[in-house]
Design a protein around this motif. Structure first.
Motif, PDB file in Angstrom:
ATOM      1  N   PRO A  99      25.807  27.019  86.675  1.00  0.00           N
ATOM      2  CA  PRO A  99      24.630  27.602  87.334  1.00  0.00           C
ATOM      3  C   PRO A  99      23.342  26.980  86.799  1.00  0.00           C
ATOM      4  CG  PRO A  99      26.100  29.314  86.496  1.00  0.00           C
ATOM      5  CD  PRO A  99      26.598  28.004  85.969  1.00  0.00           C
ATOM      6  N   ASN A 100      22.283  27.080  87.569  1.00  0.00           N
ATOM      7  CA  ASN A 100      21.008  26.471  87.201  1.00  0.00           C
ATOM      8  C   ASN A 100      20.463  26.943  85.865  1.00  0.00           C
ATOM      9  OD1 ASN A 100      20.980  24.906  89.473  1.00  0.00           O
ATOM     10  ND2 ASN A 100      19.713  26.309  90.653  1.00  0.00           N
ATOM     11  N   SER A 101      20.882  28.093  85.368  1.00  0.00           N
ATOM     12  CA  SER A 101      20.370  28.594  84.091  1.00  0.00           C
ATOM     13  C   SER A 101      20.731  27.696  82.918  1.00  0.00           C
ATOM     14  CB  SER A 101      20.878  30.008  83.838  1.00  0.00           C
ATOM     15  OG  SER A 101      22.288  30.015  83.773  1.00  0.00           O
ATOM     16  N   PHE A 102      21.704  26.792  83.084  1.00  0.00           N
ATOM     17  CA  PHE A 102      22.083  25.868  82.020  1.00  0.00           C
ATOM     18  C   PHE A 102      21.302  24.561  82.093  1.00  0.00           C
ATOM     19  CE2 PHE A 102      25.671  28.697  82.184  1.00  0.00           C
ATOM     20  CZ  PHE A 102      25.994  28.860  80.853  1.00  0.00           C
ATOM     21  N   ASP A 103      20.550  24.356  83.148  1.00  0.00           N
ATOM     22  CA  ASP A 103      19.802  23.111  83.321  1.00  0.00           C
ATOM     23  C   ASP A 103      18.568  23.063  82.446  1.00  0.00           C
ATOM     24  OD1 ASP A 103      21.560  22.289  85.193  1.00  0.00           O
ATOM     25  OD2 ASP A 103      20.211  22.423  86.895  1.00  0.00           O
ATOM     26  N   ASN A 104      18.198  21.857  82.102  1.00  0.00           N
ATOM     27  CA  ASN A 104      16.901  21.556  81.503  1.00  0.00           C
ATOM     28  C   ASN A 104      16.603  22.356  80.243  1.00  0.00           C
ATOM     29  OD1 ASN A 104      16.551  19.761  83.601  1.00  0.00           O
ATOM     30  ND2 ASN A 104      15.572  21.289  84.893  1.00  0.00           N
ATOM     31  N   GLN A 105      17.563  22.412  79.349  1.00  0.00           N
ATOM     32  CA  GLN A 105      17.349  23.059  78.058  1.00  0.00           C
ATOM     33  C   GLN A 105      16.408  22.195  77.228  1.00  0.00           C
ATOM     34  OE1 GLN A 105      18.688  26.110  77.277  1.00  0.00           O
ATOM     35  NE2 GLN A 105      19.455  26.102  79.363  1.00  0.00           N
ATOM     36  N   GLN A 106      15.236  22.699  76.929  1.00  0.00           N
ATOM     37  CA  GLN A 106      14.276  21.925  76.151  1.00  0.00           C
ATOM     38  C   GLN A 106      14.043  22.504  74.767  1.00  0.00           C
ATOM     39  OE1 GLN A 106      11.149  21.724  79.316  1.00  0.00           O
ATOM     40  NE2 GLN A 106      11.185  19.577  78.704  1.00  0.00           N
ATOM     41  N   GLY A 107      14.514  23.704  74.511  1.00  0.00           N
ATOM     42  CA  GLY A 107      14.372  24.296  73.194  1.00  0.00           C
ATOM     43  C   GLY A 107      15.551  23.894  72.313  1.00  0.00           C
ATOM     44  N   SER A 108      15.683  24.559  71.190  1.00  0.00           N
ATOM     45  CA  SER A 108      16.825  24.326  70.312  1.00  0.00           C
ATOM     46  C   SER A 108      18.071  24.931  70.957  1.00  0.00           C
ATOM     47  CB  SER A 108      16.573  24.967  68.948  1.00  0.00           C
ATOM     48  OG  SER A 108      15.457  24.359  68.321  1.00  0.00           O
ATOM     49  N   PHE A 109      19.195  24.258  70.834  1.00  0.00           N
ATOM     50  CA  PHE A 109      20.444  24.764  71.393  1.00  0.00           C
ATOM     51  C   PHE A 109      21.628  24.126  70.693  1.00  0.00           C
ATOM     52  CE2 PHE A 109      19.306  21.106  74.032  1.00  0.00           C
ATOM     53  CZ  PHE A 109      20.481  20.377  74.042  1.00  0.00           C
ATOM     54  N   THR A 110      22.809  24.707  70.913  1.00  0.00           N
ATOM     55  CA  THR A 110      24.062  24.167  70.403  1.00  0.00           C
ATOM     56  C   THR A 110      25.075  24.136  71.542  1.00  0.00           C
ATOM     57  OG1 THR A 110      23.644  25.080  68.198  1.00  0.00           O
ATOM     58  CG2 THR A 110      25.919  24.479  68.710  1.00  0.00           C
ATOM     59  N   ILE A 111      25.771  23.030  71.666  1.00  0.00           N
ATOM     60  CA  ILE A 111      26.875  22.887  72.616  1.00  0.00           C
ATOM     61  C   ILE A 111      28.152  22.897  71.781  1.00  0.00           C
ATOM     62  CG2 ILE A 111      28.007  21.376  74.290  1.00  0.00           C
ATOM     63  CD1 ILE A 111      25.179  20.073  74.678  1.00  0.00           C
ATOM     64  N   THR A 112      29.096  23.793  72.098  1.00  0.00           N
ATOM     65  CA  THR A 112      30.368  23.816  71.381  1.00  0.00           C
ATOM     66  C   THR A 112      31.514  23.780  72.380  1.00  0.00           C
ATOM     67  OG1 THR A 112      30.488  26.233  71.331  1.00  0.00           O
ATOM     68  CG2 THR A 112      29.414  25.145  69.453  1.00  0.00           C
ATOM     69  N   ALA A 113      32.634  23.242  71.936  1.00  0.00           N
ATOM     70  CA  ALA A 113      33.832  23.206  72.771  1.00  0.00           C
ATOM     71  C   ALA A 113      35.046  22.902  71.913  1.00  0.00           C
ATOM     72  CB  ALA A 113      33.707  22.132  73.852  1.00  0.00           C
ATOM     73  N   TRP A 114      36.178  23.403  72.358  1.00  0.00           N
ATOM     74  CA  TRP A 114      37.466  22.935  71.862  1.00  0.00           C
ATOM     75  C   TRP A 114      37.907  21.851  72.838  1.00  0.00           C
ATOM     76  CZ3 TRP A 114      39.944  24.134  67.451  1.00  0.00           C
ATOM     77  CH2 TRP A 114      39.559  25.282  66.767  1.00  0.00           C
ATOM     78  N   ILE A 115      38.245  20.679  72.325  1.00  0.00           N
ATOM     79  CA  ILE A 115      38.706  19.603  73.198  1.00  0.00           C
ATOM     80  C   ILE A 115      40.092  19.146  72.763  1.00  0.00           C
ATOM     81  CG2 ILE A 115      36.377  18.846  73.821  1.00  0.00           C
ATOM     82  CD1 ILE A 115      36.747  16.457  71.892  1.00  0.00           C
ATOM     83  N   ASN A 116      40.882  18.741  73.746  1.00  0.00           N
ATOM     84  CA  ASN A 116      42.221  18.212  73.510  1.00  0.00           C
ATOM     85  C   ASN A 116      42.387  17.015  74.443  1.00  0.00           C
ATOM     86  OD1 ASN A 116      44.933  17.706  73.150  1.00  0.00           O
ATOM     87  ND2 ASN A 116      45.564  19.836  73.352  1.00  0.00           N
TER      88      ASN A 116
END
Length: 166
Positions: free
Chosen positions: A26-43
């Motif tokens: 959704p658009n709420s995830f777009d254009n993050q300009q402040g501090s943030f963290t992206i996390t994921a489990w990947i395989n």
């Protein structure tokens, strides 16, 4: 739905074929300009090509992304096209195939830093060799953000091959 047996998260995981699979956000995830963290489990089942874990870079002009394989097999990259240096990359191959690994990309807008973590451990990165700092303004993109690859409206070559969980 209940979690899949054997996955590391609680919501079940997505399987990405590396060809045409991605999750548009959704658009709420777009254009993050402040501090943030992206996390994921990947395989991942493929380590040798640029595979987007998360991207908000549809126009390939001012966006940012967290990806696997761009800087080399098993290496992670966290980039923003609006800053210098554009990316920080892990120095070593830190991601194995066919194994769940927890990854994180951390952006601190006030300190102007980016960090990459693997299984909770900060990684030594390239870019600015003395620190993870950047100059310039964090990039924003007109397109939608996505998990597992960029959207059909932009670049389609960097699709993730394997599984991604929350």
């Amino acid at each position: 739905t209940p979690a899949h047996v054997g996955n590391p998260g609680t919501c079940g995981y997505g399987i990405f074929d590396g060809v045409n699979d991605y999750v548009a956000l959704p658009n709420s995830f777009d254009n993050q300009q402040g501090s943030f963290t992206i996390t994921a489990w990947i395989n991942p089942s493929n380590l040798d090509r640029g595979s987007r874990i998360f991207a908000d870079d549809e126009s390939n002009s001012q966006g940012y992304a967290f990806s696997l394989g761009d800087p080399g097999s098993g290496k992670l990259r966290f980039y923003s096209r609006g800053v210098t240096p554009i990316s920080v990359d892990t120095l070593a191959s830190v991601i194995p195939t066919n194994t769940w690994t927890f990854v994180a990309a951390v952006h601190d807008v006030n300190a102007k830093t980016r960090e990459i973590y693997v299984n909770g451990v900060a990684q030594i990165v390239t870019g600015n060799e003395l620190s993870n700092t950047y100059s310039g303004s964090w990039g924003v993109d007109n397109g939608i953000a996505s998990i597992g690859g960029e959207t059909d409206l932009g670049e389609i070559a960097n699709r993730f091959t394997g599984a991604i969980d929350e």
